[in-house]
Design an enzyme around this catalytic site. Structure first.
Site, mmCIF file in Angstrom:
data_model
loop_
_atom_site.group_PDB
_atom_site.id
_atom_site.type_symbol
_atom_site.label_atom_id
_atom_site.label_comp_id
_atom_site.label_asym_id
_atom_site.label_seq_id
_atom_site.Cartn_x
_atom_site.Cartn_y
_atom_site.Cartn_z
ATOM 1 N N GLY A 1 8.764 32.934 -30.089
ATOM 2 C CA GLY A 1 9.032 31.774 -29.158
ATOM 3 C C GLY A 1 9.898 30.931 -29.315
ATOM 4 O O GLY A 1 10.999 31.207 -29.639
ATOM 5 N N SER A 2 9.685 29.877 -29.025
ATOM 6 C CA SER A 2 10.930 28.431 -28.827
ATOM 7 C C SER A 2 11.255 28.020 -30.188
ATOM 8 O O SER A 2 12.207 27.438 -30.409
ATOM 9 C CB SER A 2 10.294 27.448 -28.147
ATOM 10 O OG SER A 2 9.990 27.606 -26.740
ATOM 11 N N THR A 3 10.812 28.818 -31.288
ATOM 12 C CA THR A 3 10.967 28.408 -32.812
ATOM 13 C C THR A 3 12.400 29.236 -32.946
ATOM 14 O O THR A 3 13.123 28.906 -33.889
ATOM 15 C CB THR A 3 10.406 28.751 -33.728
ATOM 16 O OG1 THR A 3 9.700 30.079 -33.875
ATOM 17 C CG2 THR A 3 8.756 28.133 -33.567
ATOM 18 N N PHE A 4 12.656 30.127 -32.247
ATOM 19 C CA PHE A 4 13.920 31.076 -32.142
ATOM 20 C C PHE A 4 15.107 30.310 -31.376
ATOM 21 O O PHE A 4 16.235 30.796 -31.670
ATOM 22 C CB PHE A 4 13.600 32.334 -31.417
ATOM 23 C CG PHE A 4 14.914 33.119 -31.699
ATOM 24 C CD1 PHE A 4 14.859 33.880 -32.853
ATOM 25 C CD2 PHE A 4 15.843 33.577 -30.649
ATOM 26 C CE1 PHE A 4 15.626 34.817 -33.109
ATOM 27 C CE2 PHE A 4 16.559 34.594 -30.912
ATOM 28 C CZ PHE A 4 16.825 35.252 -32.182
#
Length: 649
Positions: free
Chosen positions: A326-329
């Site tokens: 998700g947005s941690t990437f």
């Protein structure tokens, strides 16, 4: 009547012929016997000499004490305890069933187990010892010893057996031992003779399995004299066994226990690392289970309960679980864009809630859009459209290369079971594995941590440690083995400009400390311990155009297995990083609501070295935090110096 001369000559010829036949037969027989004697006495002399000696001298293997396992502070995680058992040799009794019946009246033994022991006794050679019952109480053991004359063939014995004092807290790290099975022998090819000893245990999972050879030690040898029936008459010589190596892990028992309690009730994983050394301080997977169940061989009922649990307690989610990050990437996409020079740190992208690519729309999580976003803002508020835009400029190869540089898509060499390597896709990967060309839409999906990209919680913690330090941090789980330091020292710097990293770090700081940050609700009140982090929410289902037009169904209104995964990665203190964390809550919904609060608490527990004080939290959250800590089942961790046999850090 007088015989004629002719009759006399005929008789003489018959006698001579018979004598020749008889003599020839005797000569042939003598030759055969002589040849056989020569074969036995000369050609096979050495073989029969060894056979005779084997019949006279017996060799038994003595089990070595298994090496102990400690945490980083010297607290005992895997110990050996005395095990009172009874063994039996069939050759010493003429009434097997009668003896077993009398034994069952002396000790508490399950009838099914007794039947299994009987089958094992009959299946083995008469002089081989078979364990009939173990883990007896002292009273039961004493009763068997006192009644030994009435139990021919039964012998009470004392041995060592594995025990895990923290029960379920460490099973996914330490693992467990179990009986030697045919499957184990076939799959490992292990030929150590000690494995044939009744009741011997080997590592079956995690560290117990990964470092089996070090922990096992070396068997001792006992030479005994036997009679013709194989009965031991006397001991001739003894070579003591060599104990297994003691092992000290990097894990902090107190932090691990807190993590397990904090994740209770969820299907989740949490990893805490020291960003300076790469030492893994907590590796928590929930739900968990008691490894002591496996030491003797778990029952089918207990195993079925674990196997059928939808939260998958048997899986170590920290290293085996793979999730869309998700947005941690998004930090990887941002760094790739900065490295490629396709965007400036102050350049803005306008987010209207979606971008169009051909006939398809790629939506931002915020339906109305975020407006004008620069890189810091895009991280703070987790704007998807910003990354859709810049990913088309940099391309998938640049994004993938940056992700691998920060530790994603790698299988780390740790003594754990089933470590997954994850997936960082590329054009070639899709062509080989899907027989399809890479599409621009694939790049847009990967840019926000969706699509083909997969990572484990351990990999996400490594990525975060590298962002925090700018060094190629590698996770380490073993601190010392047999007293010899196993740590690798300081990691090499990454080939990433510090200015680029500072942009990412500032954006991550705002995530947790700016009012518009997605994790502002999980901020830390103590300024010296503030967190820099990133929330993430990864979809596990497709949202149709019809559903989007009518309004996307809320996670809480969906069945559990169709809800989004919740993620958070971060490090602290933000201005002087020491610890990194990653948390994944399966089907937890939003990263800001489900994962970020857990990650905050784990970092605070690591920094304070104890349950965090209420002063670390914002005033409005303190009552709920106090109630939560009161409800958590925290096991008091015995100081290392108070534990017998504990090693010093």
């Amino acid at each position: 009547m007088k015989r004629s001369q002719k009759e006399t000559e005929d008789s003489a010829r018959k006698v001579t012929r018979r004598a020749m036949i008889l003599g020839g037969t005797m000569l042939a027989t003598g030759g055969i016997l002589a040849a056989r004697m020569r074969y036995l006495q000369v050609e096979r002399a050495s073989d029969f000499r060894l056979l005779a000696e084997d019949n006279r001298i017996g060799i038994e293997h003595l089990q070595p004490p298994r090496g102990l396992i400690f945490d980083r502070h010297g607290r005992l995680l895997a110990d050996n305890e005395q095990n009172y058992a009874v063994v039996m040799k069939r050759e010493d009794t003429d009434d097997l069933d009668g003896v077993l019946d009398r034994l069952s009246r002396l000790i508490n033994i399950d009838m099914d187990e007794l039947a299994e022991a009987r089958e094992a006794i009959l299946a083995r050679r008469p002089h081989v010892k078979v364990t009939v019952a173990d883990r007896l109480s002292w009273e039961e053991f004493s009763a068997v010893a006192v009644n030994a004359p009435a139990l021919p063939g039964i012998t009470p014995e004392v041995s060592l057996s594995r025990i895990y004092p923290y029960n379920s807290d460490f099973v996914h790290v330490v693992g467990y031992v179990g009986p030697v099975s045919d499957y184990y022998l076939e799959t490992t090819g292990d030929t150590d003779p000690i494995l044939q000893t009744p009741g011997f245990q080997v590592g079956r999972y995690a560290v117990e399995s990964g470092l089996e050879q070090d922990l096992r030690g070396e068997a001792g040898t006992l030479w005994v004299e036997k009679n013709a029936a194989g009965r031991v008459m006397r001991e001739l010589d003894r070579q003591a066994p060599i104990p297994g190596d003691d092992l000290q892990l990097t894990i902090d028992a107190g932090l691990q226990n807190y993590a397990q309690a904090r994740l209770a009730g969820e299907s989740a994983a949490g990893v805490v690392m020291d960003v300076q050394t790469g030492e893994v301080l907590a590796l928590s997977s929930a739900p968990s289970y008691d490894p002591n169940l496996f030491v003797r061989g778990i029952s089918q009922a207990d195993y079925s309960t674990l196997l059928e649990d939808p939260f998958r307690p048997l899986a170590s989610k920290t290293v085996q679980g793979l999730y869309p990050p998700g947005s941690t990437f998004k930090m990887m996409t941002a760094l790739a864009a900065l490295e490629a020079g396709v965007i400036d740190v102050d350049e803005t992208v306008t987010c209207n809630g979606f971008v169009e690519l051909g006939t398809r729309r790629f939506h931002c999580w915020r339906r109305g859009g975020h407006g004008r976003m620069n890189m810091e803002d895009s991280l703070t508020q987790s704007c998807d459209v910003f990354y859709y835009d810049v990913s088309q400029r940099v391309g998938i190869e640049g994004i993938s290369a940056m992700a691998r540089k920060f530790g994603l898509g790698q299988r780390y060499d740790l003594p754990l079971s089933g470590i997954a390597s994850g997936l960082i896709p590329s054009r070639e990967w899709k062509r080989i594995n899907r027989d399809e060309d890479w599409l621009i839409g694939d790049t847009l999906n990967v840019s926000i941590g969706q699509g083909f990209v997969l990572g484990s919680p351990l990999q996400l913690a490594v990525m975060t440690s590298r962002i925090a330090t700018g060094r190629a941090i590698v996770p380490q789980l073993v601190r010392s083995l047999n007293g010899i330091d196993q740590r690798s020292g300081q990691a090499e710097p990454l080939d990433v400009p510090e200015a680029h990293l500072n942009v990412i770090r500032q954006g991550m700081w705002k995530v947790s400390n700016h009012r518009r940050g997605t994790a502002y609700g999980s901020r830390v009140a103590e300024e010296t311990m503030q967190i820099a982090g990133k929330t993430g929410t990864s979809q596990v289902r497709n949202i149709t155009a019809t559903e989007r037009a009518a309004g996307v169904t809320r996670n809480e209104d969906l069945p559990w297995e169709r809800r989004d995964h919740a993620l958070f990665v971060g490090y602290a203190p933000a201005d002087n990083p020491r610890y990194a964390v990653s948390v994944v809550v399966e089907h937890g919904g939003g990263g800001s609501t489900a994962a970020a609060p857990i990650a905050r608490d784990l970092l605070l527990r690591a920094m304070y070295g104890d349950v965090p004080p209420l002063s670390a939290y914002p005033t409005g959250a303190r009552r709920s935090i106090e109630d939560m800590h009161d409800d958590m089942e925290l096991i008091p961790v015995t100081p290392a110096e108070d534990q017998p046999g504990a090693i010093r850090a």
